[in-house]
Design a protein around this motif. Structure first.
Motif, mmCIF file in Angstrom:
data_model
loop_
_atom_site.group_PDB
_atom_site.id
_atom_site.type_symbol
_atom_site.label_atom_id
_atom_site.label_comp_id
_atom_site.label_asym_id
_atom_site.label_seq_id
_atom_site.Cartn_x
_atom_site.Cartn_y
_atom_site.Cartn_z
ATOM 1 N N ALA A 163 -2.528 33.753 13.548
ATOM 2 C CA ALA A 163 -1.532 34.751 13.153
ATOM 3 C C ALA A 163 -0.115 34.215 13.329
ATOM 4 C CB ALA A 163 -1.729 36.029 13.968
ATOM 5 N N GLU B 256 5.034 35.386 12.519
ATOM 6 C CA GLU B 256 4.026 35.979 13.388
ATOM 7 C C GLU B 256 3.428 37.197 12.699
ATOM 8 O OE1 GLU B 256 5.570 36.747 17.294
ATOM 9 O OE2 GLU B 256 6.358 34.713 17.508
ATOM 10 N N MET B 257 2.168 37.089 12.327
ATOM 11 C CA MET B 257 1.455 38.207 11.711
ATOM 12 C C MET B 257 0.997 39.149 12.821
ATOM 13 S SD MET B 257 1.502 37.232 8.606
ATOM 14 C CE MET B 257 0.480 36.708 7.271
ATOM 15 N N ASN B 258 0.700 40.382 12.475
ATOM 16 C CA ASN B 258 0.283 41.371 13.468
ATOM 17 C C ASN B 258 -1.142 41.153 13.970
ATOM 18 O OD1 ASN B 258 2.738 42.666 13.294
ATOM 19 N ND2 ASN B 258 2.058 44.046 11.675
ATOM 20 N N TYR C 185 0.106 32.822 -0.638
ATOM 21 C CA TYR C 185 0.038 34.250 -0.949
ATOM 22 C C TYR C 185 0.238 34.510 -2.437
ATOM 23 C CZ TYR C 185 -0.516 36.028 3.764
ATOM 24 O OH TYR C 185 -1.022 36.338 4.996
ATOM 25 N N GLN D 238 -7.178 38.421 10.007
ATOM 26 C CA GLN D 238 -7.850 39.211 8.974
ATOM 27 C C GLN D 238 -9.163 38.567 8.577
ATOM 28 O OE1 GLN D 238 -5.380 39.992 5.588
ATOM 29 N NE2 GLN D 238 -3.832 41.043 6.773
ATOM 30 N N SER E 293 -8.330 34.797 7.968
ATOM 31 C CA SER E 293 -7.308 34.013 8.652
ATOM 32 C C SER E 293 -7.800 33.669 10.053
ATOM 33 C CB SER E 293 -5.981 34.781 8.719
ATOM 34 O OG SER E 293 -6.124 35.998 9.411
#
Length: 158
Positions: free
Chosen positions: A126, A62-64, A140, A67, A123
């Motif tokens: 998330a 889970e990304m914050n 990445y 982007q 992105s």
């Protein structure tokens, strides 16, 4: 020969509904005795190191936040130098649905001796299932690899 900051501005810092824009103008003094210079065009890198260092993962990633970052560089070379080699334009995505995208467009205009670079990272989600972890980690790594490519600048010998 680090760059010297001549001017900078930041737009929309007080309005989160608009894209944050940072504009920098800088100059660099080349070592005029060097016949070849390896130039790193990324003064801002999306990632310095892979945020996914673990070999495997059991839980959802889970990304914050989402982007959407666009890095643009326009570089005017001194008249006694020219670009000898630069990274080819490329684009790649994560997942068949394009959950994350990277696009690098690099070009050199020999007439005005200007190099242009436009790199975009975006992105659309998330959250990533743990089964996608290895592919996410590889994605990445590829982003970092792309942003570590150098531009070769050569002195023009008359």
């Amino acid at each position: 020969f680090p760059p010297t900051l001549e001017h900078y501005s930041i737009e929309h810092l007080d309005n989160p509904d608009l894209p944050l824009t940072m504009h920098y103008e800088a100059t660099m003094d080349f070592n005029h005795e060097a016949s070849t210079i390896y130039f790193d065009p990324y003064f801002f890198k999306f990632f310095e190191k892979n945020p996914f260092s673990a070999v495997s993962r059991k839980y959802t990633v889970e990304m914050n936040y989402l982007q959407d970052v666009n890095y643009i560089l326009r570089f005017q070379l001194p008249k006694d130098y020219e670009v000898d080699d630069y990274p080819q334009s490329s684009g790649f995505q994560f997942g068949e649905e394009g959950l994350m995208n990277v696009k690098n467009v690099c070009s050199y205009n020999k007439d005005d001796n200007t190099l242009s670079l436009n790199c975009k990272f975006s992105s659309r989600t998330a959250t990533f299932h743990p089964a996608l972890y290895q592919d996410l980690r590889s994605f990445y790594e590829r982003v970092i690899e792309e942003q570590n490519k150098k531009i070769v600048i050569k002195k023009i010998i008359h």
